[in-house]
Design a protein around this motif. Structure first.
Motif, PDB file in Angstrom:
ATOM      1  N   ALA A 195       0.834  -1.209   0.000  1.00 42.27           N
ATOM      2  CA  ALA A 195       0.000   0.000   0.000  1.00 42.27           C
ATOM      3  C   ALA A 195       0.866   1.255   0.000  1.00 42.27           C
ATOM      4  O   ALA A 195       0.612   2.201  -0.753  1.00 42.27           O
ATOM      5  CB  ALA A 195      -0.935  -0.014   1.208  1.00 42.27           C
ATOM      6  N   MET A 196       1.906   1.263   0.832  1.00 41.25           N
ATOM      7  CA  MET A 196       2.789   2.429   0.889  1.00 41.25           C
ATOM      8  C   MET A 196       3.524   2.620  -0.438  1.00 41.25           C
ATOM      9  O   MET A 196       3.572   3.731  -0.984  1.00 41.25           O
ATOM     10  CB  MET A 196       3.819   2.269   2.010  1.00 41.25           C
ATOM     11  CG  MET A 196       4.800   3.436   2.069  1.00 41.25           C
ATOM     12  SD  MET A 196       6.193   3.174   3.180  1.00 41.25           S
ATOM     13  CE  MET A 196       7.205   2.031   2.235  1.00 41.25           C
ATOM     14  N   GLU A 197       4.099   1.548  -0.962  1.00 40.15           N
ATOM     15  CA  GLU A 197       4.916   1.647  -2.179  1.00 40.15           C
ATOM     16  C   GLU A 197       4.083   2.034  -3.402  1.00 40.15           C
ATOM     17  O   GLU A 197       4.522   2.848  -4.213  1.00 40.15           O
ATOM     18  CB  GLU A 197       5.661   0.338  -2.429  1.00 40.15           C
ATOM     19  CG  GLU A 197       6.657  -0.033  -1.341  1.00 40.15           C
ATOM     20  CD  GLU A 197       7.912   0.821  -1.320  1.00 40.15           C
ATOM     21  OE1 GLU A 197       7.898   1.962  -1.820  1.00 40.15           O
ATOM     22  OE2 GLU A 197       8.921   0.343  -0.811  1.00 40.15           O
ATOM     23  N   TYR A 211       5.533   2.959  -6.981  1.00 39.36           N
ATOM     24  CA  TYR A 211       6.265   1.702  -7.171  1.00 39.36           C
ATOM     25  C   TYR A 211       5.275   0.558  -7.367  1.00 39.36           C
ATOM     26  O   TYR A 211       4.139   0.623  -6.915  1.00 39.36           O
ATOM     27  CB  TYR A 211       7.098   1.358  -5.929  1.00 39.36           C
ATOM     28  CG  TYR A 211       8.109   2.373  -5.517  1.00 39.36           C
ATOM     29  CD1 TYR A 211       9.429   2.277  -5.949  1.00 39.36           C
ATOM     30  CD2 TYR A 211       7.777   3.416  -4.668  1.00 39.36           C
ATOM     31  CE1 TYR A 211      10.375   3.204  -5.538  1.00 39.36           C
ATOM     32  CE2 TYR A 211       8.712   4.339  -4.253  1.00 39.36           C
ATOM     33  CZ  TYR A 211      10.013   4.227  -4.696  1.00 39.36           C
ATOM     34  OH  TYR A 211      10.951   5.135  -4.286  1.00 39.36           O
ATOM     35  N   GLU A 212       5.742  -0.502  -7.996  1.00 39.92           N
ATOM     36  CA  GLU A 212       4.981  -1.742  -8.141  1.00 39.92           C
ATOM     37  C   GLU A 212       5.885  -2.908  -7.774  1.00 39.92           C
ATOM     38  O   GLU A 212       7.112  -2.844  -7.989  1.00 39.92           O
ATOM     39  CB  GLU A 212       4.494  -1.927  -9.580  1.00 39.92           C
ATOM     40  CG  GLU A 212       3.279  -1.125  -9.944  1.00 39.92           C
ATOM     41  CD  GLU A 212       2.019  -1.519  -9.175  1.00 39.92           C
ATOM     42  OE1 GLU A 212       1.820  -2.711  -8.874  1.00 39.92           O
ATOM     43  OE2 GLU A 212       1.229  -0.612  -8.859  1.00 39.92           O
ATOM     44  N   PRO A 213       5.312  -3.997  -7.260  1.00 39.59           N
ATOM     45  CA  PRO A 213       6.136  -5.169  -6.970  1.00 39.59           C
ATOM     46  C   PRO A 213       6.594  -5.832  -8.263  1.00 39.59           C
ATOM     47  O   PRO A 213       5.820  -5.964  -9.210  1.00 39.59           O
ATOM     48  CB  PRO A 213       5.197  -6.075  -6.178  1.00 39.59           C
ATOM     49  CG  PRO A 213       3.824  -5.660  -6.565  1.00 39.59           C
ATOM     50  CD  PRO A 213       3.912  -4.199  -6.907  1.00 39.59           C
ATOM     51  N   VAL A 214       7.857  -6.211  -8.289  1.00 33.75           N
ATOM     52  CA  VAL A 214       8.455  -6.865  -9.457  1.00 33.75           C
ATOM     53  C   VAL A 214       9.114  -8.147  -8.971  1.00 33.75           C
ATOM     54  O   VAL A 214       9.849  -8.136  -7.982  1.00 33.75           O
ATOM     55  CB  VAL A 214       9.526  -5.952 -10.108  1.00 33.75           C
ATOM     56  CG1 VAL A 214      10.169  -6.632 -11.297  1.00 33.75           C
ATOM     57  CG2 VAL A 214       8.932  -4.617 -10.500  1.00 33.75           C
ATOM     58  N   PHE A 238      10.416  -3.586  -5.135  1.00 32.62           N
ATOM     59  CA  PHE A 238       9.494  -2.544  -5.565  1.00 32.62           C
ATOM     60  C   PHE A 238      10.215  -1.640  -6.565  1.00 32.62           C
ATOM     61  O   PHE A 238      11.126  -0.900  -6.209  1.00 32.62           O
ATOM     62  CB  PHE A 238       8.970  -1.746  -4.368  1.00 32.62           C
ATOM     63  CG  PHE A 238       8.036  -2.557  -3.521  1.00 32.62           C
ATOM     64  CD1 PHE A 238       6.725  -2.762  -3.922  1.00 32.62           C
ATOM     65  CD2 PHE A 238       8.460  -3.142  -2.342  1.00 32.62           C
ATOM     66  CE1 PHE A 238       5.854  -3.526  -3.155  1.00 32.62           C
ATOM     67  CE2 PHE A 238       7.608  -3.898  -1.566  1.00 32.62           C
ATOM     68  CZ  PHE A 238       6.297  -4.100  -1.982  1.00 32.62           C
ATOM     69  N   GLY A 239       9.809  -1.736  -7.827  1.00 35.80           N
ATOM     70  CA  GLY A 239      10.392  -0.928  -8.888  1.00 35.80           C
ATOM     71  C   GLY A 239       9.465   0.209  -9.260  1.00 35.80           C
ATOM     72  O   GLY A 239       8.251   0.141  -9.033  1.00 35.80           O
TER      73      GLY A 239
END
Length: 127
Positions: free
Chosen positions: A75-77, A82-85, A98-99
């Protein structure tokens, strides 16, 4: 449980690591690297973005985190661009990093220097 590579303010000694400590930061697994990414940082912004870069490397800390903590981090990222990669480290560990989202990357100024390591507050940054 998920394995996450922290490369910026979620690393030990940085403010977001302290912020989430009450949720339990999980198990520290060690330092590792992710190839084909680099860090960039805008002037006056206190955190880096991981961006795809073929000859780059990102150095970070691997943590095994609970699903609850991961949901909070996600939620923070996402709120910060950012998105999870899914990545594989140089030591062969499958992890999430998190990219920067494509929109975030497009909004960054061109010509930002790329670097591998985001220092702790007491360390001097070298690009």
């Amino acid at each position: 449980m998920k394995v996450v590579l922290f490369y910026g303010t979620l690393k030990q000694g940085h403010y977001n690591h302290e912020r989430f400590k009450d949720k339990g930061m999980g198990k520290f697994l060690g330092i590792d690297q992710v190839p084909n990414w680099s860090l960039v940082q805008r002037a006056q912004v206190p955190y880096p973005y991981a961006v795809p870069f073929p000859s780059g490397t990102v150095i970070g800390e691997l943590f095994q985190v609970s699903d609850d903590l991961f949901a909070s981090l996600l939620a923070m990222e996402r709120g910060a661009g950012y998105e999870p990669v899914d990545v594989t480290t140089t030591n062969g560990v499958s992890a999430i990093m998190f990219g920067a989202t494509e929109a975030t990357v497009k909004a960054l100024p061109t010509g930002l220097p790329k670097f591998a390591y985001f220092p702790k507050p007491e360390e001097k940054q070298t690009a």
